[in-house]
Design an enzyme around this catalytic site. Structure first.
Site, short mmCIF file in Angstrom:
data_model
loop_
_atom_site.label_atom_id
_atom_site.label_comp_id
_atom_site.label_asym_id
_atom_site.label_seq_id
_atom_site.Cartn_x
_atom_site.Cartn_y
_atom_site.Cartn_z
N GLY A 120 110.80 44.27 40.50
CA GLY A 120 109.36 44.18 40.68
C GLY A 120 108.66 45.44 40.21
N LYS A 175 110.39 43.93 30.05
CA LYS A 175 109.10 44.63 30.06
C LYS A 175 109.26 46.10 29.68
CE LYS A 175 110.09 46.93 33.89
NZ LYS A 175 110.05 48.39 34.12
N ASP A 228 105.47 43.78 37.06
CA ASP A 228 106.23 44.94 36.61
C ASP A 228 105.71 45.45 35.28
OD1 ASP A 228 108.13 46.91 36.68
OD2 ASP A 228 109.86 45.57 36.63
N GLU A 265 115.34 52.90 30.18
CA GLU A 265 116.22 51.80 29.80
C GLU A 265 115.73 51.03 28.58
OE1 GLU A 265 119.10 51.16 30.77
OE2 GLU A 265 119.39 51.91 32.81
#
Length: 315
Positions: A120, A175, A228, A265
């Site tokens: 989230g 995302k 997110d 990431e």
């Protein structure tokens, strides 16, 4: 799983093991301790005894970076875990070797354990400050999702359940790449219109990938997808956004990564998404440009030009 066999009320104190003592792992430990649970945190670098940390655990939360997932899974396999322990993945990334999500890697080694995804709009620094936040716990096992929901929820951290773990996991992962693109946009000072276009088209790109891989499209409109995405694209606390912003300002990627604490990431997710998209015939123009930019094969301005000059189509 047979829920009645557990005999564990969602509100009862639990024994929680957290793998990973970085910013997110430490934050999750704080949340669990705040709810009165017995919490043990394991960090490979501190030489703690993994078997001791895992002993008697009812909830095991993996909060390591994507690069650490496979080594940690193997370490846990060698030690063993309680048969009814719930495995929770709080990692956002994709495995570059087999193109798997963290939960898919855990599930391949521990097929009998209940698996839960936690994801989230959770900037750990804000949560540690006591600011309110919400997230999603998703599982094919409703009982397991509820157990984790009640274990970590508080007046400042609200958890919702979902039955689409793949969608929740992919939302938090995909995302990160879009956040890099939005950071580039802001680094170039292209304005609110361009940022809004990138966020919106980025969400569409996430949905295309997720739907093709078997996730539910509507999941991406929730906290783990759009939520997110918005948090990550609008905060300087986001490592992925900061990578993009630095690139937009003309900084070398190596310098940006050296100045960021923790792992961005999205840098490592982009090439994996490009490979998945190629295998499945999915159009991911934003991710493709981010990948080229990270590889030093294009410039922010050239990437923007290619996105704007793509063949015109319907929304």
């Amino acid at each position: 799983m047979n829920t009645s066999a557990e005999g564990q009320s969602p509100t009862s104190p639990q024994s929680v093991a957290i793998l990973g003592a970085g910013a997110w792992g430490s934050t999750l430990a704080m949340l669990a301790q705040g709810q009165g649970h017995r919490v043990r945190v394991w960090n490979r670098r501190k030489g703690l005894d993994l078997a001791e940390v895992l002993q008697g655990s009812q909830i095991l939360i993996s909060a390591v970076s994507m690069a650490g997932v496979r080594p940690v899974v193997e370490a846990v396999r060698q030690v063993g875990i309680p048969p009814q322990a719930i495995l929770v993945s709080a990692t956002k990334g994709l495995d570059p070797l087999q193109l798997l999500t963290p939960t898919q890697i855990w599930g391949a080694t521990f097929p009998e354990q209940p698996l839960v995804v936690l994801s989230g709009p959770n900037l750990s620094a804000e949560i540690r400050q006591g600011l309110p936040a919400a997230a999603v716990v998703a599982s094919r096992d409703p009982w397991a999702a509820v157990q984790v929901q009640y274990a970590l929820s508080s007046e400042r951290f609200r958890l919702y359940t979902s039955s689409d773990p793949l969608g929740v996991e992919l939302g938090g992962t995909l995302k990160n790449v879009i956040a890099i693109a939005v950071g580039v946009c802001d680094g170039l000072q292209l304005g609110a219109n361009a940022r809004a276009a990138l966020v919106t088209r980025g969400l569409a790109e996430m949905i295309r990938v997720g739907s093709k891989l078997g996730a539910r499209a509507e999941t991406f409109n929730g906290l783990s997808g759009l939520g997110d995405l918005l948090a990550t694209c609008h905060s300087r606390l986001s490592r992925n956004y900061r990578v993009g912003y630095g690139l937009g300002q003309g900084q070398p990627l190596s310098q940006i990564l050296a100045e960021i604490e923790g792992t961005a990431e999205g840098v490592y997710t982009a090439p994996v998404v490009v490979e998945i998209a190629a295998q499945h015939g999915i159009q991911v123009p934003i991710t493709q440009e981010v990948h080229l930019l990270l590889q030093g094969q294009t410039t922010p301005t050239a990437a923007l030009t290619r996105l704007m000059e793509r063949q015109l189509t319907s929304e």
